[in-house]
Design a protein around this motif. Sequence first.
Motif, PDB file in Angstrom:
ATOM      1  N   MET A  39       0.841  -1.195   0.000  1.00  0.00           N
ATOM      2  CA  MET A  39       0.000   0.000   0.000  1.00  0.00           C
ATOM      3  C   MET A  39       0.876   1.243   0.000  1.00  0.00           C
ATOM      4  N   ASP A  40       0.312   2.338  -0.497  1.00  0.00           N
ATOM      5  CA  ASP A  40       1.035   3.605  -0.527  1.00  0.00           C
ATOM      6  C   ASP A  40       0.941   4.344   0.802  1.00  0.00           C
ATOM      7  N   TYR A  41      -0.069   4.012   1.593  1.00  0.00           N
ATOM      8  CA  TYR A  41      -0.273   4.688   2.876  1.00  0.00           C
ATOM      9  C   TYR A  41      -1.081   3.791   3.800  1.00  0.00           C
ATOM     10  N   VAL A  42      -0.994   4.049   5.093  1.00  0.00           N
ATOM     11  CA  VAL A  42      -1.934   3.469   6.050  1.00  0.00           C
ATOM     12  C   VAL A  42      -2.838   4.593   6.540  1.00  0.00           C
ATOM     13  N   ASP A  43      -4.021   4.235   6.936  1.00  0.00           N
ATOM     14  CA  ASP A  43      -4.945   5.250   7.427  1.00  0.00           C
ATOM     15  C   ASP A  43      -4.610   5.670   8.851  1.00  0.00           C
TER      16      ASP A  43
ATOM     17  N   HIS B  20       4.626  13.304  12.770  1.00  0.00           N
ATOM     18  CA  HIS B  20       4.077  14.434  11.997  1.00  0.00           C
ATOM     19  C   HIS B  20       4.621  14.401  10.566  1.00  0.00           C
ATOM     20  N   ASP B  21       5.923  14.155  10.435  1.00  0.00           N
ATOM     21  CA  ASP B  21       6.529  14.109   9.106  1.00  0.00           C
ATOM     22  C   ASP B  21       6.006  12.932   8.287  1.00  0.00           C
ATOM     23  N   ILE B  22       5.712  11.813   8.953  1.00  0.00           N
ATOM     24  CA  ILE B  22       5.139  10.659   8.247  1.00  0.00           C
ATOM     25  C   ILE B  22       3.757  11.012   7.702  1.00  0.00           C
TER      26      ILE B  22
ATOM     27  N   ARG C 283      -2.462   8.694   7.204  1.00  0.00           N
ATOM     28  CA  ARG C 283      -3.492   9.730   7.233  1.00  0.00           C
ATOM     29  C   ARG C 283      -3.674  10.304   8.642  1.00  0.00           C
ATOM     30  N   TYR C 284      -3.588   9.427   9.645  1.00  0.00           N
ATOM     31  CA  TYR C 284      -3.748   9.826  11.042  1.00  0.00           C
ATOM     32  C   TYR C 284      -2.758   9.028  11.883  1.00  0.00           C
TER      33      TYR C 284
END
Length: 326
Positions: A120-124, A145-147, A154-155
Amino acid sequence: MDYVKFGNTGMDVSQLCLGTMGFGDPNSGFHEWVLEEEESRPVIKKALDLGINFFDTANVYSYGASEKILGKALNDYANRDEIVVATKAYTQMKQAPNSRGLSRKTLLYQIDQSLERLQMDYVDLYIIHRWDYNTPIEETMEALHDIVKSGKARYIGASAMYAWQFAKAQAVADKHGWTKFVSMQNHLNLLYREEEREMLPLCGDQKIAVTPYSPLAAGRLTRDWEATTKRFLTDTTAKSKYDSTEEQDKIIVERVAEIADKYQVKRAQVALAWLLQKEQVVAPIIGATKESHLTDALPALDLKLTPEDVTYLEETYLPHHVVGAI
């Protein structure tokens, strides 16, 4: 399935979350009772079919195998924009320097490793699994914060710590204008209620989404105390949580059975309904290893316990040693 806002965010989550610690590699040295991929996929598919869109894993679950299994299944079965995926970092991943904790170096490396395994490109939701006493909280919060700002999460959320630690982390983020935690994944069930003293009031005041882990006390709330399963016999983590309070906990388990008989429902539904009547609780994390665990849990969303039921379930509870926060 009803969907609710995730704490003080606009994100929609199902009121039950599928926890995936039970999926992985029994030979990894993590837990020998976990399901391998072939057995795990039908459970993940069933969760999606039931409307569950919230999935929780961690880098340490079977040392990456859980993330791989979950990511592959979700990529095959789900639309990425509709689901919410959480993973965690902190725990030792191998016997080498910089392979545990919440330093900037470790977090930036571990998020990339998790995303690669999940495909995946991101986790929520990116969760710190424990409090790191060896890293300044300012370093951790800025890295998180940088992540988020990089688009890789996302959070951010936290798990299993003392309320003063959680409050300190939030204050540090607020002071510097960094991303704040939106969730707390803590140890909470009818056999362990120490979180009610300080953490739940704090989360209620700050509109933090509470997502309890071990909502069924590793299955102890779902069966007679004398009954056994492979996990019951081999899960040393669960034994360390509950075996020392066996006598006082037995009474509560018996009362869960009585309430279940009263309403002609499964015991798991009573235990989950007790959690869901707490205003801070958004989605208990169900560690299902069978499709039936999910179908048994789902009716809990419609089971409304009376104040008298709640009192009956709670009144014999005695203080426990703190478990989870370290």
